[in-house]
Write a protein that holds these residues in place. Structure first.
Motif, PDB file in Angstrom:
ATOM      1  N   UNK A   1       4.274   3.570  -2.101  1.00 52.16           N
ATOM      2  CA  UNK A   1       2.949   3.785  -2.632  1.00 52.16           C
ATOM      3  C   UNK A   1       2.507   2.603  -3.500  1.00 52.16           C
ATOM      4  N   UNK A   2       3.433   2.112  -4.343  1.00 50.67           N
ATOM      5  CA  UNK A   2       3.115   0.981  -5.199  1.00 50.67           C
ATOM      6  C   UNK A   2       2.826  -0.263  -4.369  1.00 50.67           C
ATOM      7  N   UNK A   3       3.535  -0.413  -3.262  1.00 50.40           N
ATOM      8  CA  UNK A   3       3.335  -1.560  -2.388  1.00 50.40           C
ATOM      9  C   UNK A   3       1.938  -1.497  -1.758  1.00 50.40           C
ATOM     10  N   UNK A   4       1.507  -0.314  -1.386  1.00 47.35           N
ATOM     11  CA  UNK A   4       0.188  -0.137  -0.784  1.00 47.35           C
ATOM     12  C   UNK A   4      -0.908  -0.472  -1.795  1.00 47.35           C
ATOM     13  N   UNK A   6      -0.638  -2.413  -4.416  1.00 42.35           N
ATOM     14  CA  UNK A   6      -0.578  -3.849  -4.668  1.00 42.35           C
ATOM     15  C   UNK A   6      -1.233  -4.627  -3.525  1.00 42.35           C
ATOM     16  N   UNK A   7      -0.995  -4.205  -2.291  1.00 39.18           N
ATOM     17  CA  UNK A   7      -1.586  -4.880  -1.138  1.00 39.18           C
ATOM     18  C   UNK A   7      -3.107  -4.753  -1.151  1.00 39.18           C
ATOM     19  N   UNK A   8      -3.614  -3.592  -1.507  1.00 39.26           N
ATOM     20  CA  UNK A   8      -5.064  -3.382  -1.577  1.00 39.26           C
ATOM     21  C   UNK A   8      -5.660  -4.253  -2.690  1.00 39.26           C
ATOM     22  N   UNK A   9      -4.978  -4.322  -3.831  1.00 44.30           N
ATOM     23  CA  UNK A   9      -5.477  -5.143  -4.938  1.00 44.30           C
ATOM     24  C   UNK A   9      -5.521  -6.613  -4.558  1.00 44.30           C
ATOM     25  N   UNK A  13      -8.971  -8.977  -4.245  1.00 41.19           N
ATOM     26  CA  UNK A  13      -9.134 -10.239  -4.975  1.00 41.19           C
ATOM     27  C   UNK A  13      -9.342 -11.408  -4.022  1.00 41.19           C
ATOM     28  N   UNK A  14      -8.627 -11.429  -2.929  1.00 36.21           N
ATOM     29  CA  UNK A  14      -8.754 -12.524  -1.970  1.00 36.21           C
ATOM     30  C   UNK A  14     -10.123 -12.501  -1.292  1.00 36.21           C
TER      31      UNK A  14
END
Length: 82
Positions: A1-4, A6-9, A13-14
């Motif tokens: 869940x944390x990885x998901x 982080x990936x969305x964040x 930003x990108x």
């Protein structure tokens, strides 16, 4: 869940960074690239028309400033409290 999360964040930003850099691609407001421009003859005609519009706007502004009456006494914002 944390990885998901982080990936969305990171993706968010990108994407905003890419959107800010889009002005270098030649389009948009004030872009530096090879955007479509006016032909030289149209450019001088447009500049002449723009100068005439600017002069008319300046004259109207100055006329409006002259129409403002000059106050007889100086404004005192503390007058009521004294």
């Amino acid at each position: 869940m944390k990885v998901l999360v982080a990936a969305i964040a990171i993706a968010t930003l990108a994407s905003s960074a890419v959107a800010q850099d889009a002005s270098n691609l030649g389009g948009g407001m004030g872009g530096k690239g090879g955007g479509k421009g006016r032909k030289p003859a149209q450019n001088t005609e447009q500049q002449t028309a723009d100068k005439a519009k600017q002069k008319a706007a300046d004259e109207a502004y100055n006329a409006a400033l002259k129409a403002i009456p000059v106050p007889k006494e100086k404004y005192d914002p503390w007058k009521i409290t004294r």
